[in-house]
Design an enzyme around this catalytic site. Structure first.
Site, mmCIF file in Angstrom:
data_model
loop_
_atom_site.group_PDB
_atom_site.id
_atom_site.type_symbol
_atom_site.label_atom_id
_atom_site.label_comp_id
_atom_site.label_asym_id
_atom_site.label_seq_id
_atom_site.Cartn_x
_atom_site.Cartn_y
_atom_site.Cartn_z
ATOM 1 N N GLY A 26 40.958 44.615 37.239
ATOM 2 C CA GLY A 26 42.282 44.981 37.751
ATOM 3 C C GLY A 26 43.332 44.835 36.652
ATOM 4 N N ILE A 45 45.423 42.484 35.782
ATOM 5 C CA ILE A 45 45.472 41.262 34.962
ATOM 6 C C ILE A 45 44.328 41.281 33.945
ATOM 7 C CG2 ILE A 45 45.371 38.736 34.983
ATOM 8 C CD1 ILE A 45 46.598 38.858 37.843
ATOM 9 N N THR A 92 41.818 32.117 36.240
ATOM 10 C CA THR A 92 43.240 32.135 36.619
ATOM 11 C C THR A 92 43.420 32.943 37.900
ATOM 12 O OG1 THR A 92 43.514 34.045 35.145
ATOM 13 C CG2 THR A 92 44.182 31.898 34.268
ATOM 14 N N ARG A 138 41.552 32.735 41.567
ATOM 15 C CA ARG A 138 41.649 31.891 42.761
ATOM 16 C C ARG A 138 40.535 30.866 42.739
ATOM 17 N NH1 ARG A 138 46.017 33.035 43.597
ATOM 18 N NH2 ARG A 138 47.068 33.706 45.503
ATOM 19 N N HIS A 143 48.029 25.798 38.670
ATOM 20 C CA HIS A 143 48.341 27.111 39.262
ATOM 21 C C HIS A 143 49.685 27.648 38.736
ATOM 22 C CE1 HIS A 143 47.310 29.782 42.934
ATOM 23 N NE2 HIS A 143 47.948 30.487 42.011
ATOM 24 N N GLU A 198 44.165 22.704 46.429
ATOM 25 C CA GLU A 198 45.271 22.423 45.499
ATOM 26 C C GLU A 198 46.331 21.583 46.186
ATOM 27 O OE1 GLU A 198 46.521 26.282 44.100
ATOM 28 O OE2 GLU A 198 44.681 26.596 42.983
HETATM 29 C C1 DGY Z 1 49.608 35.009 43.153
HETATM 30 O O1 DGY Z 1 50.690 35.593 43.200
HETATM 31 O O2 DGY Z 1 48.705 35.204 43.972
HETATM 32 C C2 DGY Z 1 49.410 34.059 42.029
HETATM 33 O O3 DGY Z 1 48.321 33.230 42.213
HETATM 34 C C3 DGY Z 1 50.675 33.254 41.772
HETATM 35 O O4 DGY Z 1 50.630 32.817 40.454
#
Ligand code: DGY
Length: 318
Positions: free
Chosen positions: A157, A159, A233, A235, A283, A264
């Site tokens: 995706g 990111i 980074t 989930r 996070h 968390e």
């Molecule tokens: C989201 O927006 O889902 C991210 O995890 C926030 O950093």
């Protein structure tokens, strides 16, 4: 006046304008509200502005019969029962796009930090363990090179693609697995197992769903090279944390750099806190001032579109 519940106050006066246009009830001034308190406040809410720390489940939706739109200040929606919301014709808005580059910055920062043992070096200096007899030694805090290494991406995706661009700038080869293979310049798509087995660094970029929960567990970690480092980074819960801690303890993986966790904050006795080779952050993937501002603005746009009965600019579609 239309009644909106915001689960908590937002920084930089971000709710001030909204409060002039709707009857705004801000449930908590001090972070995420207690779920029971939140449930007790939504009986007349037509709009709900929430964060990823709020559990928008069936119980909450049952308590909010007037709800016409849910808008979250996040791209991830695993905290929302989207299925039930859809069944009740309540659109759900989120914030895709605006946080991709900022989150990619953190993913790459974690990759570099893990490779070059930055957090470990910082801990050593602060603990007073940088000793005169070992000021500089050929084998002190050595790690793998980043340039010339192979980065594997799980998911392709926005990111992941932003991470790929950074990696290519650092002279890395980039390989990737995506549920549906896609052509991305400078990225070779391969089957899942090939990416696990062929990556010096493996970075996770899929959303958490029923299908991706536990996607990387003991068997998948065992396929990775012993010298590899895992970065997450995306989930928590996508990577099995107990299996990861065990792999690190057994020396099967060189390191893990994680910004997200199943629970968390994590419990003080969480096995990853004691596992070797870990770099852990709380996070903060999207935590730049500009990006957080854009996320909040987009969430308010989604909310107000839903209240007007218009299509949301960024609705969750599946
Ligand atoms: C989201 O927006 O889902 C991210 O995890 C926030 O950093």
């Amino acid at each position: 006046m239309t009644r909106v519940v915001a689960t908590q106050t937002l920084p930089w006066g971000a709710l001030d304008d909204l409060a002039n246009r709707v009857e705004l009830d801000v449930v908590s001034e001090t972070g995420a509200p207690d779920p029971e308190v939140l449930r007790g406040r939504v009986a007349e809410a037509e709009g709900l502005l929430c964060l990823l720390t709020d559990r928008i489940d069936t119980a909450l939706l049952d308590a909010a019969p007037a709800l016409r739109v849910i808008s979250t200040v996040s791209v991830g929606v695993d905290h929302i029962d989207v299925h039930t919301a859809r069944a009740r014709a309540i659109p759900v808005g989120h914030t895709p796009g605006v946080l991709a580059e900022t989150t990619a910055d953190l993913a790459f920062a974690l990759l570099l930090a893990a490779a070059r043992r930055v957090a470990e070096g910082d801990r050593l200096v602060r603990a007073g363990d940088w000793r005169p007899e070992r000021v500089w030694a050929p084998d002190m805090l050595v790690g793998p090179d980043v340039h010339g290494a192979t980065l594997g991406l799980i998911g392709l995706g926005a990111i992941a693609r932003a991470v790929a661009r950074r990696a290519r700038g650092f002279g890395m080869r980039v390989i990737a697995w995506n549920r549906t293979p896609r052509a991305v310049e400078g990225v070779e798509c391969h089957p899942f197992e090939t990416v696990l087995e062929g990556s010096d660094f493996l970075s996770v970029h899929v959303a958490r769903t029923a299908e991706t929960t536990g996607l990387i567990a003991a068997a998948e970690l065992a396929r990775m090279p012993r010298h590899a480092t895992l970065i997450n980074t995306a989930r928590g819960g996508i990577v099995d944390e107990d299996a990861l801690a065990a792999a690190l303890e057994a020396g099967h993986l060189a390191g893990a750099a994680l910004d997200v966790f199943d629970e968390e904050p994590m419990a003080p006795d969480h096995p990853l806190l004691a596992a070797p080779g870990t770099t852990l952050t709380p996070h903060i993937g999207s935590a730049s001032r500009a990006t957080r501002g854009r996320m909040i603005a987009l969430a308010i746009e989604n909310l107000e579109a839903g209240l007007r009965g218009d299509p949301l600019p960024h609705a969750v579609t599946d």
